[in-house]
Write a protein that holds these residues in place. Structure first.
Motif, PDB file in Angstrom:
ATOM      1  N   GLN A  90      26.904 -10.197 -70.048  1.00  0.00           N
ATOM      2  CA  GLN A  90      25.665 -10.931 -70.299  1.00  0.00           C
ATOM      3  C   GLN A  90      25.872 -12.428 -70.090  1.00  0.00           C
ATOM      4  O   GLN A  90      25.020 -13.105 -69.497  1.00  0.00           O
ATOM      5  CB  GLN A  90      25.162 -10.645 -71.716  1.00  0.00           C
ATOM      6  N   GLN A  91      26.995 -12.944 -70.548  1.00  0.00           N
ATOM      7  CA  GLN A  91      27.270 -14.368 -70.354  1.00  0.00           C
ATOM      8  C   GLN A  91      27.430 -14.729 -68.878  1.00  0.00           C
ATOM      9  O   GLN A  91      26.825 -15.686 -68.391  1.00  0.00           O
ATOM     10  CB  GLN A  91      28.549 -14.754 -71.113  1.00  0.00           C
ATOM     11  N   GLN A  92      28.244 -13.970 -68.179  1.00  0.00           N
ATOM     12  CA  GLN A  92      28.526 -14.310 -66.773  1.00  0.00           C
ATOM     13  C   GLN A  92      27.291 -14.153 -65.895  1.00  0.00           C
ATOM     14  O   GLN A  92      27.041 -14.974 -65.011  1.00  0.00           O
ATOM     15  CB  GLN A  92      29.657 -13.440 -66.239  1.00  0.00           C
ATOM     16  N   LEU A  93      26.499 -13.118 -66.123  1.00  0.00           N
ATOM     17  CA  LEU A  93      25.299 -12.927 -65.311  1.00  0.00           C
ATOM     18  C   LEU A  93      24.238 -13.978 -65.631  1.00  0.00           C
ATOM     19  O   LEU A  93      23.448 -14.352 -64.757  1.00  0.00           O
ATOM     20  CB  LEU A  93      24.744 -11.519 -65.519  1.00  0.00           C
ATOM     21  N   ALA A  94      24.212 -14.449 -66.880  1.00  0.00           N
ATOM     22  CA  ALA A  94      23.258 -15.510 -67.234  1.00  0.00           C
ATOM     23  C   ALA A  94      23.595 -16.815 -66.518  1.00  0.00           C
ATOM     24  O   ALA A  94      22.713 -17.657 -66.307  1.00  0.00           O
ATOM     25  CB  ALA A  94      23.249 -15.719 -68.742  1.00  0.00           C
ATOM     26  N   CYS A  95      24.865 -16.988 -66.129  1.00  0.00           N
ATOM     27  CA  CYS A  95      25.246 -18.161 -65.334  1.00  0.00           C
ATOM     28  C   CYS A  95      24.745 -18.048 -63.901  1.00  0.00           C
ATOM     29  O   CYS A  95      24.549 -19.063 -63.221  1.00  0.00           O
ATOM     30  CB  CYS A  95      26.769 -18.311 -65.318  1.00  0.00           C
ATOM     31  N   LEU A  96      24.568 -16.824 -63.431  1.00  0.00           N
ATOM     32  CA  LEU A  96      24.132 -16.598 -62.054  1.00  0.00           C
ATOM     33  C   LEU A  96      22.617 -16.609 -61.922  1.00  0.00           C
ATOM     34  O   LEU A  96      22.081 -16.899 -60.853  1.00  0.00           O
ATOM     35  CB  LEU A  96      24.685 -15.258 -61.549  1.00  0.00           C
ATOM     36  N   SER A  97      21.910 -16.263 -63.002  1.00  0.00           N
ATOM     37  CA  SER A  97      20.449 -16.238 -62.960  1.00  0.00           C
ATOM     38  C   SER A  97      19.893 -16.419 -64.370  1.00  0.00           C
ATOM     39  O   SER A  97      20.407 -15.814 -65.312  1.00  0.00           O
ATOM     40  CB  SER A  97      19.952 -14.901 -62.391  1.00  0.00           C
ATOM     41  N   PRO A  98      18.843 -17.214 -64.526  1.00  0.00           N
ATOM     42  CA  PRO A  98      18.225 -17.388 -65.851  1.00  0.00           C
ATOM     43  C   PRO A  98      17.310 -16.225 -66.229  1.00  0.00           C
ATOM     44  O   PRO A  98      16.834 -16.164 -67.362  1.00  0.00           O
ATOM     45  CB  PRO A  98      17.423 -18.677 -65.692  1.00  0.00           C
ATOM     46  N   SER A  99      17.078 -15.304 -65.298  1.00  0.00           N
ATOM     47  CA  SER A  99      16.131 -14.221 -65.545  1.00  0.00           C
ATOM     48  C   SER A  99      16.730 -13.128 -66.445  1.00  0.00           C
ATOM     49  O   SER A  99      17.811 -12.612 -66.157  1.00  0.00           O
ATOM     50  CB  SER A  99      15.704 -13.587 -64.217  1.00  0.00           C
TER      51      SER A  99
END
Length: 301
Positions: A165-174
């Motif tokens: 969840q942390q790493q993917l939130a860095c790639l997209s705010p969605s």
């Protein structure tokens, strides 16, 4: 209108410095490999009789050992995050005091909600049960079981709601990226818990929605405490109360139903439209909604 996920930004912040997708892919691949190999690695450390018990998971020792083996995955994940992302254990959890407070609040709230549901009809008739384990022996095992389940759910939350969840939130705010993708993966790995395709789909959908609930709690609180509390109580009720004789994971259950051949429940996909399967699926989804609602009340967010 205030942002219900404003705490999520601080939770994600430790992941920003090293957010390359190749790092994430390497960690996901190696952690998946650890999930597959950890039971085998764990049993290598045990004598043959104990290894067989762990493989079958039908005794208290075997079931406990299965869940403690998740600790191998947790240690591997922590090591990989340190090596590839240069950050430590607590960066995956968030503020430790807030996480501990959220875990306690949600565990009590969700536990109370599930206890109320257990006390409601319909009731299990004594004649339907094959065995009721000795209540005192069972109670002595409960602390060990809760600790083992904390290792299991803690490992899964560290990976799916912490790292991914942390790493993917860095790639997209969605939220469609950082909330839905990890929850979908969480659901897919639970497909193999089912007996046959139809049962597997029900498991996968149920686990996916449970993952969404945990992801939402994590984003609202900015730590993993509430998600771990929800996941822990859910698994505790599932494993400590009811089981089927001879089935994996039944070693800690207080009430045991008669043995049933798992092949009898190997339903094909077309049986998903059968009324019984629809009711079962809707009941499981309703249980997730109840637990998530109780958790929201417990954290008041």
């Amino acid at each position: 209108m205030s942002d219900p996920y404003r705490a999520h930004a601080s939770f994600v912040r430790p992941a920003w410095p090293l957010r390359d997708i190749w790092r994430v892919l390497i960690v996901v691949f190696l952690v998946d490999l650890l999930f597959e190999l950890s039971p085998a690695v764990f049993t290598l450390l045990l004598p043959p009789w104990a290894a067989e018990a762990v493989y079958n998971g039908t005794t208290a020792f075997g079931t406990l050992a299965q869940f403690y083996s998740f600790g191998i995955v947790a240690l591997g994940l922590i090591g990989l995050v340190h090596l590839l992302h240069r950050r430590g254990f607590w960066s995956l959890i968030g503020d430790r005091a807030a996480a501990w407070d959220g875990l306690k609040r949600v565990a009590w709230g969700v536990g109370l909600a599930l206890l109320v549901i257990e006390l409601l009809p319909p009731y299990t008739a004594p004649g339907e049960l094959a065995e009721v384990r000795n209540i005192f022996s069972w109670a002595l095992l409960v602390p060990l079981a809760l600790l083992a389940l904390l290792v299991q759910v803690g490992t899964e939350e560290l990976f799916f709601r912490g790292y991914l969840q942390q790493q993917l939130a860095c790639l997209s705010p969605s939220p469609w990226v950082w909330m839905v993708i990890p929850s979908t993966l969480f659901g897919l790995v639970h497909y193999w818990n089912g007996n046959g395709a139809a049962d597997g789909v029900i498991w996968a959908v149920w686990a996916g929605f449970l993952g969404l609930g945990c992801a939402d709690l994590t984003a609202r609180t900015g730590n993993l405490g509430a998600a771990i509390g929800l996941h822990l109580v859910n698994n505790a009720f599932a494993l400590l109360l009811y089981g089927v004789q001879g089935w994996p994971g039944s070693g800690l259950a207080l009430f045991l139903y008669p043995y049933a051949d798992p092949q009898m429940f190997d339903y094909a996909l077309d049986t998903l439209l059968h009324p019984r399967m629809i009711v079962e699926g809707l009941t499981l989804l309703a249980s997730v909604l109840v637990m998530w609602s109780a958790a929201r009340i417990a954290i008041r967010r």
